[in-house]
Design an enzyme around this catalytic site. Structure first.
Site, PDB file in Angstrom:
ATOM      1  N   ASN A  11      93.749 -24.857  -4.770  1.00  0.00           N
ATOM      2  CA  ASN A  11      95.024 -24.294  -4.311  1.00  0.00           C
ATOM      3  C   ASN A  11      95.024 -22.796  -4.618  1.00  0.00           C
ATOM      4  OD1 ASN A  11      97.731 -23.310  -4.478  1.00  0.00           O
ATOM      5  ND2 ASN A  11      98.484 -25.410  -4.464  1.00  0.00           N
ATOM      6  N   HIS A  14      98.293 -18.969  -6.104  1.00  0.00           N
ATOM      7  CA  HIS A  14      98.554 -17.982  -7.141  1.00  0.00           C
ATOM      8  C   HIS A  14      97.738 -16.698  -7.004  1.00  0.00           C
ATOM      9  CE1 HIS A  14     101.572 -20.414  -8.756  1.00  0.00           C
ATOM     10  NE2 HIS A  14     100.768 -21.408  -9.069  1.00  0.00           N
ATOM     11  N   ARG A  22     102.936  -7.161  -6.902  1.00  0.00           N
ATOM     12  CA  ARG A  22     102.849  -5.723  -6.671  1.00  0.00           C
ATOM     13  C   ARG A  22     103.442  -5.325  -5.317  1.00  0.00           C
ATOM     14  NH1 ARG A  22     100.123  -1.104  -8.215  1.00  0.00           N
ATOM     15  NH2 ARG A  22     100.759  -1.896 -10.241  1.00  0.00           N
ATOM     16  N   HIS A  56     100.426 -23.369   0.057  1.00  0.00           N
ATOM     17  CA  HIS A  56     101.798 -23.861   0.225  1.00  0.00           C
ATOM     18  C   HIS A  56     102.641 -22.752   0.841  1.00  0.00           C
ATOM     19  CE1 HIS A  56     105.451 -25.872  -2.034  1.00  0.00           C
ATOM     20  NE2 HIS A  56     105.678 -25.710  -0.746  1.00  0.00           N
ATOM     21  N   ARG A  58     105.998 -21.691   1.328  1.00  0.00           N
ATOM     22  CA  ARG A  58     107.352 -22.023   0.870  1.00  0.00           C
ATOM     23  C   ARG A  58     108.371 -21.322   1.734  1.00  0.00           C
ATOM     24  NH1 ARG A  58     107.081 -24.096  -4.788  1.00  0.00           N
ATOM     25  NH2 ARG A  58     109.327 -24.189  -4.563  1.00  0.00           N
ATOM     26  N   ARG A  62     107.465 -16.938  -1.381  1.00  0.00           N
ATOM     27  CA  ARG A  62     107.258 -16.225  -2.646  1.00  0.00           C
ATOM     28  C   ARG A  62     105.790 -15.901  -2.911  1.00  0.00           C
ATOM     29  NH1 ARG A  62     108.892 -20.922  -6.854  1.00  0.00           N
ATOM     30  NH2 ARG A  62     110.720 -20.820  -5.536  1.00  0.00           N
ATOM     31  N   HIS A  63     104.887 -16.694  -2.330  1.00  0.00           N
ATOM     32  CA  HIS A  63     103.476 -16.322  -2.489  1.00  0.00           C
ATOM     33  C   HIS A  63     102.778 -16.247  -1.126  1.00  0.00           C
ATOM     34  CE1 HIS A  63     103.489 -20.681  -2.866  1.00  0.00           C
ATOM     35  NE2 HIS A  63     103.747 -20.673  -4.160  1.00  0.00           N
ATOM     36  N   GLU A  83     100.397 -27.265   2.401  1.00  0.00           N
ATOM     37  CA  GLU A  83     101.525 -27.906   1.705  1.00  0.00           C
ATOM     38  C   GLU A  83     102.798 -27.349   2.290  1.00  0.00           C
ATOM     39  OE1 GLU A  83     101.949 -27.460  -2.506  1.00  0.00           O
ATOM     40  OE2 GLU A  83      99.958 -28.262  -2.808  1.00  0.00           O
ATOM     41  N   THR A 114     106.522 -26.914  -7.634  1.00  0.00           N
ATOM     42  CA  THR A 114     107.054 -28.173  -7.130  1.00  0.00           C
ATOM     43  C   THR A 114     107.323 -29.093  -8.327  1.00  0.00           C
ATOM     44  OG1 THR A 114     105.551 -27.807  -5.298  1.00  0.00           O
ATOM     45  CG2 THR A 114     106.656 -29.939  -5.382  1.00  0.00           C
ATOM     46  N   GLU A 164      99.487 -38.064  -2.206  1.00  0.00           N
ATOM     47  CA  GLU A 164      99.040 -37.248  -3.343  1.00  0.00           C
ATOM     48  C   GLU A 164      99.931 -37.612  -4.518  1.00  0.00           C
ATOM     49  OE1 GLU A 164      98.079 -33.102  -2.827  1.00  0.00           O
ATOM     50  OE2 GLU A 164      98.678 -32.652  -4.890  1.00  0.00           O
ATOM     51  N   HIS A 205      98.692 -31.404  -9.553  1.00  0.00           N
ATOM     52  CA  HIS A 205      99.766 -30.695 -10.262  1.00  0.00           C
ATOM     53  C   HIS A 205      99.511 -30.698 -11.769  1.00  0.00           C
ATOM     54  CE1 HIS A 205     103.659 -28.651  -9.951  1.00  0.00           C
ATOM     55  NE2 HIS A 205     103.677 -28.927 -11.245  1.00  0.00           N
ATOM     56  N   HIS A 228      96.682 -23.604 -10.435  1.00  0.00           N
ATOM     57  CA  HIS A 228      97.001 -22.648 -11.494  1.00  0.00           C
ATOM     58  C   HIS A 228      95.873 -22.473 -12.505  1.00  0.00           C
ATOM     59  CE1 HIS A 228      99.001 -21.150 -15.156  1.00  0.00           C
ATOM     60  NE2 HIS A 228      99.623 -20.383 -14.277  1.00  0.00           N
TER      61      HIS A 228
HETATM   62  N1  PXP Z   1      99.590 -30.411  -5.440  1.00  0.00           N
HETATM   63  C1  PXP Z   1     100.852 -30.086  -5.051  1.00  0.00           C
HETATM   64  C2  PXP Z   1     101.528 -30.952  -4.039  1.00  0.00           C
HETATM   65  C3  PXP Z   1     101.503 -28.942  -5.556  1.00  0.00           C
HETATM   66  O1  PXP Z   1     102.752 -28.638  -5.138  1.00  0.00           O
HETATM   67  C4  PXP Z   1     100.798 -28.129  -6.464  1.00  0.00           C
HETATM   68  C5  PXP Z   1     101.457 -26.901  -6.988  1.00  0.00           C
HETATM   69  O2  PXP Z   1     101.616 -25.976  -5.971  1.00  0.00           O
HETATM   70  C6  PXP Z   1      99.492 -28.490  -6.820  1.00  0.00           C
HETATM   71  C7  PXP Z   1      98.924 -29.646  -6.323  1.00  0.00           C
HETATM   72  C8  PXP Z   1      98.657 -27.645  -7.734  1.00  0.00           C
HETATM   73  O3  PXP Z   1      99.248 -27.607  -8.991  1.00  0.00           O
HETATM   74  P1  PXP Z   1      98.659 -26.635 -10.084  1.00  0.00           P
HETATM   75  O4  PXP Z   1      98.839 -25.236  -9.579  1.00  0.00           O
HETATM   76  O5  PXP Z   1      99.472 -26.922 -11.285  1.00  0.00           O
HETATM   77  O6  PXP Z   1      97.201 -26.964 -10.255  1.00  0.00           O
END
Ligand code: PXP
Length: 252
Positions: A11, A14, A22, A56, A58, A62-63, A83, A114, A164, A205, A228
């Site tokens: 993912n 981030h 910035r 994702h 959103r 935001r990102h 996502e 989330t 998931e 997650h 993350h």
């Molecule tokens: N899966 C889903 C559905 C999520 O919403 C997220 C967070 O955006 C993740 C996985 C990844 O989570 P993490 O960033 O904590 O690894």
């Protein structure tokens, strides 16, 4: 459905979070050459063995920006897993872009990430409609759910080929072994139920370099989606090279 090797979906949200810290508010924060570019992060992740790329989009942007999603769709060599909330404009975008995968998630603007899974049981007709619309254009749809049998059953009733499982409660219980054990059991049972219903089982997650050892023991896992911890680790493992390069350019 059991696999011998569990796949890794990276993912890249981030990378965009850092960029937006910035460039937020500037005319083209997703210009592509603004650092760090989530597409470049994705391509490097793929080179290192990522099996898919998750992003994702959103509602509050935001990102990830829409342009990021379009660029990822064009350039990612593996699979793009988009996502998204069950929001009409994003459903229409997914119909247009046809990523390989879509994961339907709940969306609350104020939450940091989330928080809970999508309540598929309570939103069955809307989820069923979206699964059918996206399925019709070749997208494999997954629903991000708490590891509860009724949510797994609802996902199946909605026609989703994949779930998931939300690993957040397990990850948050890192200080308490007994709670962690309970959460792992919940994940195991949900995975068993999903597999009995012939659903593809993904999870994600809060998975990090420590707890992944326990997560991989959940049966029937097809793919883990991790963001993350990988982006954070990449930031640290790249420090030395980033500083050396800047130092060299100053000297030159
Ligand atoms: N899966 C889903 C559905 C999520 O919403 C997220 C967070 O955006 C993740 C996985 C990844 O989570 P993490 O960033 O904590 O690894």
């Amino acid at each position: 459905m059991a696999r011998s090797e569990i796949l890794l979906g990276v993912n890249v949200d981030h990378a965009a979070t850092l960029r937006q810290a910035r460039y937020r508010g500037e005319p083209s924060p997703a210009a592509g050459d603004a650092e760090p570019d989530p597409l470049l992060f994705a391509l490097l992740a793929e080179q290192a063995g990522a099996d898919s790329i998750t992003a994702h989009l959103r509602e509050d942007r935001r990102h990830m920006q829409e342009r990021d999603i379009r660029r990822l769709r064009e350039a990612a060599r593996t699979r793009l897993n988009l996502e998204m909330a069950c929001e009409e404009s994003i459903v229409a975008l997914a119909e247009e872009l046809r990523p390989a995968n879509v994961c339907l998630v709940p969306e609350n603007r104020r939450e940091v990430t989330t928080e809970g899974g999508l309540d598929v049981a309570a939103n069955l007709s809307r989820v069923t409609e979206i699964v059918a619309r996206l399925g019709a254009v070749g997208v494999v749809v997954s629903v991000f759910i708490d590891p509860e049998p009724e949510q797994v059953a609802a996902a199946c009733a909605a026609g989703a080929p994949s779930v998931e499982l939300h690993t957040g409660a397990f990850a948050n219980a890192w200080r308490e072994p007994s709670a962690r054990g309970r959460e792992l059991l919940r994940l195991r049972r949900a995975a068993e139920t999903a597999s009995e219903l012939d659903l593809i089982v993904n999870a994600g997650h809060g998975i990090n370099y420590e707890n992944v050892r326990e997560i991989v023991r959940v049966p029937h896992l097809n793919e883990l989606n991790i963001g993350h911890s990988i982006v954070s680790r990449a930031l640290l493992t790249g420090v030395a090279e980033a500083v050396r390069e800047m130092k060299a350019r100053i000297r030159a």
